[in-house]
Structure formats: C-alpha cells, structure tokens
Design an enzyme around this catalytic site. Structure first.
Site, PDB file in Angstrom:
ATOM      1  CG  ASN A  46      -1.713   1.224   1.427  1.00  0.00           C
ATOM      2  OD1 ASN A  46      -1.759   2.070   0.529  1.00  0.00           O
ATOM      3  ND2 ASN A  46      -2.364   1.345   2.578  1.00  0.00           N
ATOM      4  CE  LYS A  87      -0.036   3.069   4.820  1.00  0.00           C
ATOM      5  NZ  LYS A  87       0.149   3.116   6.270  1.00  0.00           N
ATOM      6  CG  HIS A 106      -5.611   1.855   5.459  1.00  0.00           C
ATOM      7  ND1 HIS A 106      -5.137   2.762   6.392  1.00  0.00           N
ATOM      8  CD2 HIS A 106      -4.598   0.984   5.237  1.00  0.00           C
ATOM      9  CE1 HIS A 106      -3.895   2.435   6.706  1.00  0.00           C
ATOM     10  NE2 HIS A 106      -3.548   1.367   6.016  1.00  0.00           N
ATOM     11  CD  GLU A 115      -2.679   5.340   6.966  1.00  0.00           C
ATOM     12  OE1 GLU A 115      -2.656   5.385   5.724  1.00  0.00           O
ATOM     13  OE2 GLU A 115      -1.789   4.777   7.643  1.00  0.00           O
ATOM     14  CD  GLU A 172      -3.049  -2.499   7.355  1.00  0.00           C
ATOM     15  OE1 GLU A 172      -1.977  -2.748   6.795  1.00  0.00           O
ATOM     16  OE2 GLU A 172      -3.684  -1.448   7.158  1.00  0.00           O
ATOM     17  N   GLY A 215       3.203   2.108  10.750  1.00  0.00           N
ATOM     18  CA  GLY A 215       4.195   3.168  10.601  1.00  0.00           C
ATOM     19  C   GLY A 215       4.985   3.476  11.864  1.00  0.00           C
ATOM     20  CB  SER A 221       5.746  -2.081  11.811  1.00  0.00           C
ATOM     21  OG  SER A 221       5.418  -0.734  12.124  1.00  0.00           O
TER      22      SER A 221
HETATM   23  P1  13P Z   1       3.432   0.260   7.508  1.00  0.00           P
HETATM   24  O1  13P Z   1       3.885  -1.034   6.878  1.00  0.00           O
HETATM   25  O2  13P Z   1       4.144   1.453   6.999  1.00  0.00           O
HETATM   26  O3  13P Z   1       3.380   0.147   8.998  1.00  0.00           O
HETATM   27  O4  13P Z   1       1.893   0.484   7.032  1.00  0.00           O
HETATM   28  C1  13P Z   1       0.993  -0.560   7.141  1.00  0.00           C
HETATM   29  C2  13P Z   1      -0.248  -0.201   6.437  1.00  0.00           C
HETATM   30  O5  13P Z   1      -0.989   0.678   6.870  1.00  0.00           O
HETATM   31  C3  13P Z   1      -0.551  -0.891   5.183  1.00  0.00           C
HETATM   32  O6  13P Z   1      -1.854  -0.654   4.765  1.00  0.00           O
END
Ligand code: 13P
Length: 258
Positions: free
Chosen positions: A17, A19, A104, A106, A174, A180, A219
C-alpha cells in the site's frame, strides 16, 4: 486433514500500500521488482501493489507480464455521480486495477468511515469486478483496554458484506498502533487476532470460511516478515513503508511461506 493444514494451503498474498506516495518516476520500482522476481524464481505468493490512483494506469502497463497485480486504495460506494474528488470502483477497474483496499484505518480516521460505509464500498468493488481488501484493527487505547477482539470482531461483522467469497474478499488485520511505528504485536497476539477473525468467517461462511486470506499489516519489514507470515491463519501481508522500494518489498515477498 487438520484445519490448520487446510488454512495453510491458502496461497499467500503480499500487498503493498503506497498510500500518498509515488510519482511517475516510481515506475522504476516496478521494473526493479519485476527483475528481482524474474531472477529470484517464481514467488510463492501473489504480489500486489496499490499505488495512488494517478499511477494505476502507468504501473499496470509497467507490470504487464510480470505477475504483479495493481490495485486501488479506496473507492466510493456509489457507481458514479456528484462526488467531487472521489473515485468509483469501475474507474479503478478501467484504469487497470484488480483489487481495492477499503476501510483502511487512515480512511476510517481521516474520513470518518464507518463499518457500514466500508461494507457498501466492498459491495461497490464487487460490482466493478474488483477484489475488496477490507481492513480492520484496534487502536492502541482499545488494545490497552483489552478490547482488541471485540473491536476487530465488530469491524469484521459490520464491514464484510453477505456475498463475501474467498475470491472476492480479503481481510487485512492492521493494528492501528503498529502502522508506521516500527512496533508489531507478538506472534502469539497475531495468532489470537487472526484466529478470532478466522472463526468469525467460518461461523458466517461455513463452506468457505477457511479459504479466505487474512493478511497481517503494520510495520512489516524484511526482518520480521517470515515470523509474522508463519503465524497460523496469516495468509500474507499488507505492507506500507517497506513496499515503496523494490529491495525491501522483495525481501518481504521472499519470506512468504507458500
Ligand atoms: P506500515 O507497513 O508502513 O506500517 O503500514 C501498514 C499499512 O498501513 C498498510 O496498509
């Protein structure tokens, strides 16, 4: 045949992803990844990259013949209309996507998306012949309060539509606090969360529940991918930061067990 054995046979998916990252020049990462996949032997998992919508067409072209699939990061629940700035599932499909991430954390946070909205988006994805990757996961506070399974259970129940099948729906667990941050749950905690999701799916879809892919995200790095993906009921990974470079993403792909 033990139930774990049959779950193990689900082919893993390693999904990136991106983002809100990536410009046209990012296509070179696809080229580099394709080269690694070519020389490193056929990957044991399916490979997917979900770039920003602006890059779907370009990356789809770049990925032609490589086995790398392309997906979107969100879609609107409606097929078309007056929704400035939004993207319909059919537009993602038209641009070259085969998958779309919905719900997601976010999006749930930044855009106040509810389980009901996520469910409608998954149905919209199916209308456009896209596989929906439905994200769930608890916040750090919810975890501290011992609510992880309750929150994740509520999200799975509320976000997964009735017509879910292993070929049209994937769950990504997640934990929000792991995204992150460089933090990850222990393998035992991941096993408990994924086991809970699996049992909800098998209760609701007795015929097919064992065959759904349940990805872990938060992560995931080349250094921890093998351990995380070896956990029972983990059928791959949804990767943020480490999917942005071919080196790291290939390191994770190489760790997929099946
Ligand atoms: P990270 O791998 O950067 O922690 O992000 C995970 C994520 O949100 C994937 O959708």
């Amino acid at each position: 045949m033990g139930s774990e054995k049959s779950v193990r046979r689900v082919k893993a998916l390693v999904a990136g992803n991106w983002k809100m990252n990536g410009l046209k020049e990012s296509k070179r990462e696809i080229r580099r990844l394709a080269k690694k996949l070519d020389t490193g032997g056929k990957p044991k998992c399916d490979v997917l990259i979900c770039p920003p919508a602006t890059l779907i067409g370009l990356l789809r072209e770049e990925a032609k013949g490589t086995g790398i699939a392309i997906g979107g990061q969100d879609c609107h629940a409606k097929a078309s209309g007056a929704h400035t700035g939004d993207i319909a599932a059919a537009m993602l499909r038209d641009a070259g996507a085969d998958y779309v991430i919905v719900g997601h954390s976010e999006r749930r946070t930044d855009h106040h998306e509810t389980d009901e909205m996520v469910k409608a988006k998954a149905e919209a994805a199916w209308e456009a012949d896209l596989v929906a990757i439905i994200c769930v996961g608890e916040t750090g506070d919810e975890r501290k309060a011992g609510e992880t399974l309750a929150v994740v259970g509520r999200q799975v129940t509320g976000s997964v539509p009735e017509g879910a099948m292993p070929k049209n729906m994937i769950i990504a667990y997640e934990p929000v606090w792991a995204i992150g941050t460089g933090l990850t749950p222990t393998a035992e905690d991941v096993a408990v969360a994924h086991g809970h999701i699996r049992s909800l799916l098998t209760e609701r879809f007795p015929e097919t529940g064992k065959a759904f892919r349940i990805l872990y995200g938060g992560s995931v790095k080349p250094g921890n991918a093998a351990e995380l993906m070896a956990v029972p009921n983990v059928n791959g990974a949804l990767v943020g930061g480490a999917s942005l470079t071919a080196d790291d993403f290939y390191g994770i792909i190489s760790a997929a067990y099946l």
